[in-house]
Design a protein around this motif. Structure first.
Motif, PDB file in Angstrom:
ATOM      1  N   GLY A  21      70.279  68.086  15.310  1.00 39.41           N
ATOM      2  CA  GLY A  21      70.173  67.294  13.925  1.00 39.41           C
ATOM      3  C   GLY A  21      69.393  66.319  13.427  1.00 39.41           C
ATOM      4  N   ARG A  22      68.130  65.769  14.143  1.00 40.22           N
ATOM      5  CA  ARG A  22      66.801  65.202  13.793  1.00 40.22           C
ATOM      6  C   ARG A  22      65.743  66.838  12.727  1.00 40.22           C
ATOM      7  NH1 ARG A  22      63.456  63.495  10.608  1.00 40.22           N
ATOM      8  NH2 ARG A  22      61.649  62.082  11.661  1.00 40.22           N
ATOM      9  N   LEU A  23      66.293  67.774  13.665  1.00 37.75           N
ATOM     10  CA  LEU A  23      65.424  68.743  13.195  1.00 37.75           C
ATOM     11  C   LEU A  23      65.986  69.217  12.106  1.00 37.75           C
ATOM     12  CD1 LEU A  23      63.483  70.846  15.820  1.00 37.75           C
ATOM     13  CD2 LEU A  23      63.291  69.373  14.854  1.00 37.75           C
ATOM     14  N   ARG A  62      55.561  72.326  13.842  1.00 39.47           N
ATOM     15  CA  ARG A  62      55.848  70.805  13.265  1.00 39.47           C
ATOM     16  C   ARG A  62      57.538  70.371  14.209  1.00 39.47           C
ATOM     17  NH1 ARG A  62      59.808  71.342   8.233  1.00 39.47           N
ATOM     18  NH2 ARG A  62      59.356  69.252   7.797  1.00 39.47           N
ATOM     19  N   ALA A  63      58.326  71.075  14.753  1.00 39.53           N
ATOM     20  CA  ALA A  63      59.222  70.534  15.174  1.00 39.53           C
ATOM     21  C   ALA A  63      58.486  70.204  16.414  1.00 39.53           C
ATOM     22  CB  ALA A  63      59.485  71.999  15.641  1.00 39.53           C
ATOM     23  N   ARG A  64      57.800  70.294  16.869  1.00 35.53           N
ATOM     24  CA  ARG A  64      56.985  69.119  18.671  1.00 35.53           C
ATOM     25  C   ARG A  64      56.861  68.252  17.189  1.00 35.53           C
ATOM     26  NH1 ARG A  64      55.447  74.322  20.384  1.00 35.53           N
ATOM     27  NH2 ARG A  64      56.348  75.160  22.306  1.00 35.53           N
ATOM     28  N   ALA A  65      56.207  68.037  16.417  1.00 32.05           N
ATOM     29  CA  ALA A  65      56.010  67.223  16.334  1.00 32.05           C
ATOM     30  C   ALA A  65      56.352  65.817  15.861  1.00 32.05           C
ATOM     31  CB  ALA A  65      54.629  67.119  14.736  1.00 32.05           C
ATOM     32  N   ILE A  66      57.839  66.637  15.270  1.00 30.94           N
ATOM     33  CA  ILE A  66      58.620  65.478  15.240  1.00 30.94           C
ATOM     34  C   ILE A  66      59.184  65.773  16.341  1.00 30.94           C
ATOM     35  CG2 ILE A  66      61.060  65.998  14.031  1.00 30.94           C
ATOM     36  CD1 ILE A  66      60.137  67.965  11.644  1.00 30.94           C
ATOM     37  N   LEU A  67      59.950  65.825  17.317  1.00 33.32           N
ATOM     38  CA  LEU A  67      60.485  65.427  18.393  1.00 33.32           C
ATOM     39  C   LEU A  67      59.468  64.303  19.000  1.00 33.32           C
ATOM     40  CD1 LEU A  67      62.005  68.793  19.128  1.00 33.32           C
ATOM     41  CD2 LEU A  67      63.159  66.767  18.329  1.00 33.32           C
ATOM     42  N   ASP A  68      58.642  64.644  19.258  1.00 32.80           N
ATOM     43  CA  ASP A  68      57.541  63.250  19.472  1.00 32.80           C
ATOM     44  C   ASP A  68      57.074  61.966  18.664  1.00 32.80           C
ATOM     45  OD1 ASP A  68      56.439  65.022  21.281  1.00 32.80           O
ATOM     46  OD2 ASP A  68      55.310  65.748  20.774  1.00 32.80           O
TER      47      ASP A  68
END
Length: 79
Positions: A21-23, A62-68
């Protein structure tokens, strides 16, 4: 066609859905893999490597940065 890469793995579906959901909110198309198998029997999680959150390879950094991102300091400790 852009190949999918796994940016995170989870043992429990609710945690995987929160990350998905965050992504999605950030505009990154994503999907979960092996969620049904893992939910059938949690021991399958070990065999298949958990529930995989996958995105297009070009979106992976970008996805990894958001999840981090860690928002835990924004929680109210008095609640």
């Amino acid at each position: 066609m852009n190949s999918l890469v796994t940016v995170a793995t989870f043992d429990f579906l609710p945690l995987a859905e929160i990350a998905r959901g965050r992504l999605l909110v950030e505009g990154i198309d994503c999907q979960l893999a092996d969620q049904h198998l893992v939910q059938t029997d949690w021991l399958y999680s070990i065999a298949v490597g958990g529930i995989k959150l996958q995105v297009a390879a070009v979106d992976a950094p970008r996805a990894r940065a958001i999840l981090d991102q860690d928002f835990s300091d924004m929680l109210d400790s008095e609640a």
